[in-house]
Motif scaffolding. Structure first.
Motif, PDB file in Angstrom:
ATOM      1  N   GLY A   1       0.818  -1.207   0.000  1.00 38.42           N
ATOM      2  CA  GLY A   1       0.000   0.000   0.000  1.00 38.42           C
ATOM      3  C   GLY A   1       0.849   1.253   0.000  1.00 38.42           C
ATOM      4  O   GLY A   1       0.486   2.263  -0.617  1.00 38.42           O
ATOM      5  N   MET A   2       1.990   1.205   0.666  1.00 37.60           N
ATOM      6  CA  MET A   2       2.859   2.384   0.728  1.00 37.60           C
ATOM      7  C   MET A   2       3.500   2.703  -0.622  1.00 37.60           C
ATOM      8  O   MET A   2       3.946   3.833  -0.841  1.00 37.60           O
ATOM      9  CB  MET A   2       3.928   2.175   1.799  1.00 37.60           C
ATOM     10  N   LEU A   3       3.549   1.714  -1.535  1.00 39.09           N
ATOM     11  CA  LEU A   3       4.050   2.010  -2.875  1.00 39.09           C
ATOM     12  C   LEU A   3       3.261   3.145  -3.504  1.00 39.09           C
ATOM     13  O   LEU A   3       3.798   3.949  -4.271  1.00 39.09           O
ATOM     14  CB  LEU A   3       3.945   0.745  -3.754  1.00 39.09           C
ATOM     15  N   PHE A   4       1.986   3.240  -3.150  1.00 37.01           N
ATOM     16  CA  PHE A   4       1.121   4.234  -3.780  1.00 37.01           C
ATOM     17  C   PHE A   4       1.317   5.634  -3.215  1.00 37.01           C
ATOM     18  O   PHE A   4       0.694   6.582  -3.687  1.00 37.01           O
ATOM     19  CB  PHE A   4      -0.327   3.775  -3.674  1.00 37.01           C
ATOM     20  N   LEU A   5       2.199   5.761  -2.226  1.00 40.56           N
ATOM     21  CA  LEU A   5       2.614   7.104  -1.814  1.00 40.56           C
ATOM     22  C   LEU A   5       3.344   7.823  -2.945  1.00 40.56           C
ATOM     23  O   LEU A   5       3.476   9.048  -2.926  1.00 40.56           O
ATOM     24  CB  LEU A   5       3.512   7.026  -0.569  1.00 40.56           C
ATOM     25  N   THR A   6       3.823   7.045  -3.914  1.00 37.96           N
ATOM     26  CA  THR A   6       4.452   7.670  -5.083  1.00 37.96           C
ATOM     27  C   THR A   6       3.460   8.560  -5.841  1.00 37.96           C
ATOM     28  O   THR A   6       3.863   9.415  -6.629  1.00 37.96           O
ATOM     29  CB  THR A   6       5.021   6.606  -6.031  1.00 37.96           C
ATOM     30  N   TYR A   7       2.151   8.370  -5.600  1.00 38.43           N
ATOM     31  CA  TYR A   7       1.150   9.250  -6.200  1.00 38.43           C
ATOM     32  C   TYR A   7       1.313  10.700  -5.745  1.00 38.43           C
ATOM     33  O   TYR A   7       0.768  11.607  -6.389  1.00 38.43           O
ATOM     34  CB  TYR A   7      -0.251   8.768  -5.812  1.00 38.43           C
ATOM     35  N   LEU A   8       2.028  10.911  -4.638  1.00 36.75           N
ATOM     36  CA  LEU A   8       2.197  12.280  -4.157  1.00 36.75           C
ATOM     37  C   LEU A   8       2.889  13.159  -5.192  1.00 36.75           C
ATOM     38  O   LEU A   8       2.599  14.356  -5.290  1.00 36.75           O
ATOM     39  CB  LEU A   8       2.981  12.290  -2.845  1.00 36.75           C
ATOM     40  N   SER A   9       3.803  12.582  -5.965  1.00 36.70           N
ATOM     41  CA  SER A   9       4.415  13.380  -7.024  1.00 36.70           C
ATOM     42  C   SER A   9       3.379  13.722  -8.085  1.00 36.70           C
ATOM     43  O   SER A   9       3.448  14.785  -8.716  1.00 36.70           O
ATOM     44  CB  SER A   9       5.601  12.631  -7.645  1.00 36.70           C
ATOM     45  N   GLY A  10       2.401  12.840  -8.275  1.00 35.13           N
ATOM     46  CA  GLY A  10       1.308  13.145  -9.189  1.00 35.13           C
ATOM     47  C   GLY A  10       0.412  14.244  -8.662  1.00 35.13           C
ATOM     48  O   GLY A  10      -0.110  15.059  -9.433  1.00 35.13           O
TER      49      GLY A  10
END
Length: 401
Positions: free
Chosen positions: A253-262
């Motif tokens: 689930g923490m992989l989707f913290l990469t959405y923060l750059s989005g």
């Protein structure tokens, strides 16, 4: 009209961002749970992904109906009603005991989830000034990314800690709170002009938008970019759940913290578009997405994370710009035009897994990257084509119609 920086602008924009957070947290809650669902129900990765793709599929199809209905009866009440349906479905999902029941309810939930995305940008087009729309759309789509992150973190952490059913139970509570605040904050429509709901007129509006080559190019670009981007994450969860990474659902689930750059990319896309034409902003986003995809080939957890940070930034710059471009350049039935864009967008999400699955079985993650680059090269070329064709239309005075 609501202008940038006013109290009404921030009240309306924050309400729509909160609604967006609620919607997209519900859409993506199952994504970090895919390996868990595959193991519990003894199904394949492609079958497990139906817990997400069936939702995006029914969401995409339903957009065709919510947009025209909102053109006839108004924006705010329809958004509120659809969001209430989302809350009820989330609670019902916490009570299911079979994968078939889960998929069936997720399909129904997808219909309810379509209400806000089909109408929100049309609401902005009605109520906001032109410059305010550019800024507000970027902020609103940043709410999409935060919702995507939030849903995946809730799914991953709560699923890992208590179980996937409990994750849905918590999501239903969070969704109810979001709905209550949304209803309090969102200003009622003041500039909406209703049109009679005539099926023939709806069909004619859809057909006219689909016959416009400029709008169709934007639709295809948005759909194909999401076709690749969202399904990369699905296959990445299986990549990282296996050796040598062996990540649990909480860390997936923490992989989707990469959405923060989005989120950041969406928020600044309007400012970039003020300096260069929006079709070139879309093309730039496609190139950045290709770069991020290539970086994930380096066999390290940290470089994979960096690759997804780059990809998310590029994708959401392109998506925000394409969505805003459609809203600004559709001269009639804006909600229908925006809905068609989102139909392409979510049909891309629901079908991309089928395209990437043979590449996954062929070469694993390397195959996913190869399949991704084929499509992303095409979207870059189409973005440049959109720029050239839009310039030609302006020169001949045709516009987007």
């Amino acid at each position: 009209m609501i202008e940038v920086g006013t109290a009404q602008f921030w009240r309306a924009t924050l309400a729509l961002c909160l609604g967006s957070f609620m919607v997209f947290s519900n859409v993506y809650i199952t994504q970090p749970l895919l390996p868990m669902l595959a193991n519990e129900f003894q199904i394949t990765p492609l079958q497990a992904s139906w817990s997400l793709t069936v939702t995006t599929l029914t969401l995409g199809i339903s957009l065709l109906f919510f947009g025209p209905i909102s053109d006839a009866i108004g924006r705010t009440q329809l958004m509120l009603g659809s969001m209430a349906g989302v809350v009820l479905c989330s609670f019902a999902l916490s009570q299911v005991s079979s994968f078939e029941q889960l998929v069936s309810l997720r399909a129904v939930q997808g219909i309810c989830l379509a209400g806000l995305p089909a109408i929100a940008i049309a609401y902005m087009g009605d109520e906001f000034g032109r410059n305010a729309v550019r800024v507000a759309v970027g902020l609103y789509i940043s709410g999409n990314t935060l919702g995507g992150i939030g849903g995946r973190l809730i799914g991953g952490f709560v699923g890992d800690w208590l179980g996937w059913q409990e994750a849905f139970a918590l999501m239903s509570l969070i969704s109810f709170i979001c709905l209550s605040v949304f209803a309090w904050m969102l200003p009622m429509s003041e500039n909406f002009s209703p049109t009679l709901l005539r099926p023939k007129r709806v069909f004619a509006d859809i057909l006219s938008h689909l016959q416009n080559p400029l709008l169709v190019l934007a639709y295809i670009i948005g759909g194909l970019n999401f076709f690749i981007f969202i399904n990369q994450y699905s296959y990445a969860t299986f990549l990282l759940a296996e050796a040598p990474f062996n990540l649990p659902a909480s860390l997936l689930g923490m992989l989707f913290l990469t959405y923060l750059s989005g989120t950041f990319g969406s928020a600044i896309s309007g400012n970039i578009a003020a300096k260069i034409p929006q079709p070139l902003v879309i093309a730039l986003g496609c190139l950045v997405l290709m770069l991020g995809t290539l970086v994930t080939l380096i066999p390290s957890l940290w470089t994979i994370i960096v690759g997804f940070l780059i990809s998310a930034f590029g994708f959401f710059v392109a998506h925000s710009s394409a969505s805003s471009w459609v809203s600004q350049n559709a001269r009639h039935a804006r909600a229908t035009a925006s809905s068609i864009y989102l139909v392409f967008y979510y049909l891309g999400a629901s079908s991309g897994g089928f395209y990437l699955d043979p590449f996954w079985h062929w070469l694993g993650w390397h195959g996913v990257v190869v399949g991704s680059l084929i499509v992303l090269t095409l979207t870059f070329i189409l973005s440049v084509g959109l720029y050239l064709r839009s310039r030609l239309s302006l020169a001949t005075g045709q516009g987007c119609g």
